[in-house]
Design an enzyme around this catalytic site. Structure first.
Site, PDB file in Angstrom:
ATOM      1  N   ALA A  46       0.829  -1.206   0.000  1.00  0.00           N
ATOM      2  CA  ALA A  46       0.000   0.000   0.000  1.00  0.00           C
ATOM      3  C   ALA A  46       0.866   1.259   0.000  1.00  0.00           C
ATOM      4  O   ALA A  46       0.547   2.237  -0.674  1.00  0.00           O
ATOM      5  CB  ALA A  46      -0.934  -0.018   1.213  1.00  0.00           C
ATOM      6  N   ASP A 253       9.928   2.243   0.642  1.00  0.00           N
ATOM      7  CA  ASP A 253       8.693   2.187  -0.151  1.00  0.00           C
ATOM      8  C   ASP A 253       8.565   3.409  -1.057  1.00  0.00           C
ATOM      9  O   ASP A 253       8.103   3.299  -2.195  1.00  0.00           O
ATOM     10  CB  ASP A 253       7.478   2.072   0.769  1.00  0.00           C
ATOM     11  CG  ASP A 253       7.497   0.780   1.579  1.00  0.00           C
ATOM     12  OD1 ASP A 253       8.026  -0.226   1.072  1.00  0.00           O
ATOM     13  OD2 ASP A 253       6.997   0.785   2.716  1.00  0.00           O
TER      14      ASP A 253
END
Length: 303
Positions: A46, A253
């Site tokens: 995510a 990320d």
């Protein structure tokens, strides 16, 4: 940069992060006082999806949440980021995954409880395969079951869709995975685990061994030490950017989401890596993995 929005599909984990801020890590058996506690949307998958979406990509997410409040909140957050969430399944058996994160001024410790992330099935991936095969790039990590990672990589490979695999957390990977990977982005810990080498020994032999296994591009992230990758069969080293670090949780990320954006936008690899370094540096100046992901407007203002 390409004028059209790159299409990126991320297949991976979605968690609620439980974040404790403290001055230092406790010793075994020790209790210390923390300064702050927050909850924040997270999960490597995510996070990477949000990073790419904020930079302007058309992002779809495939994953699994639980039928609980955390799951509903996480799905809502992705929708607010403009991410296509039709690929999110809901498990009736397991709760939404969580990550327990302790943050100090210099580093972080993370414990992940996968929960519903490990309920993602091959059947669900097959049901949503149009998202994968119509992408400019597919991004996957290792916080979902390894067989599902294999399904995604194989499906993308069959339709000539580039794959970015962020091998985190480090796991033994089947040889037939590696030959289908376009971009492979380990950090130092993962690199040493996967190659059985130390970065202090030099990278050449380890890079060569990974290339021999069929990986097209190995991009080694080294935190403050920058990034090492190959260009024209020569190792290139790009430095990190000096910033005031607030929270390193989402740095990797941010890098992977930005690298996916850059490569899907047809940037040369060198430029895409430079861009990803810049994005990840900006991300660590804010608290929260997803909350810290910069927009393209912010990045343009930095130039």
């Amino acid at each position: 940069m390409s004028q059209s929005k790159p299409k990126i599909t991320v297949v991976g984990s979605i968690n609620m992060d439980l974040i404790t801020e403290t001055s230092r890590f406790p010793s075994p058996g020790e209790t210390i006082l923390g300064q702050n506690y927050t909850t924040s949307p997270g999960g490597k998958g995510a996070n990477q999806a949000v990073a790419a979406a904020r930079l302007g990509a058309e992002v779809s997410f495939i994953g699994c949440i639980g039928a609980d409040l955390n799951g509903g909140e996480l799905k809502k957050k992705l929708l607010e980021e403009g991410i296509n969430v039709t690929g999110i399944d809901t498990s009736k058996e397991k709760p939404t995954g969580i990550a327990q994160i302790t943050v100090t001024p210099d580093d972080n410790h993370i414990i992940v409880v996968p929960g519903a992330n490990f309920e993602l099935t091959a059947g669900w991936v097959e049901k949503n395969k149009k998202l994968i095969i119509n992408s400019d790039i597919v991004v996957v990590q290792l916080e979902i079951p390894l067989p599902i990672v294999g399904e995604v990589i194989t499906l993308a490979d069959q339709h000539d869709v580039p794959v970015l695999l962020n091998p985190a957390p480090a796991k033994e990977l089947p040889e037939n995975f590696l030959e289908k990977i376009t971009y492979f982005t380990p950090n130092e810990t993962e690199f040493m685990f996967l190659t059985g080498t130390s970065t202090a020994e030099g990278y050449e032999a380890a890079f060569h061994s990974l290339r021999q296994k069929g990986i097209q591009h190995v991009i080694l992230t080294r935190g403050k030490q920058g990034v090492v990758f190959e260009k024209d069969q020569q190792l290139m080293k790009l430095p990190s950017r000096k910033v005031e670090v607030v929270d390193t949780t989402g740095a990797g990320d941010a890098f992977n989401g930005a690298l996916a954006f850059g490569t899907a936008s047809k940037q040369p690899l060198h430029e895409a890596v430079e861009f990803a370094i810049k994005v990840s540096a900006h991300a660590v100046t804010k608290i929260g993995a997803q909350a810290g992901m910069p927009t393209m407007k912010e990045m343009e203002e930095l130039q």
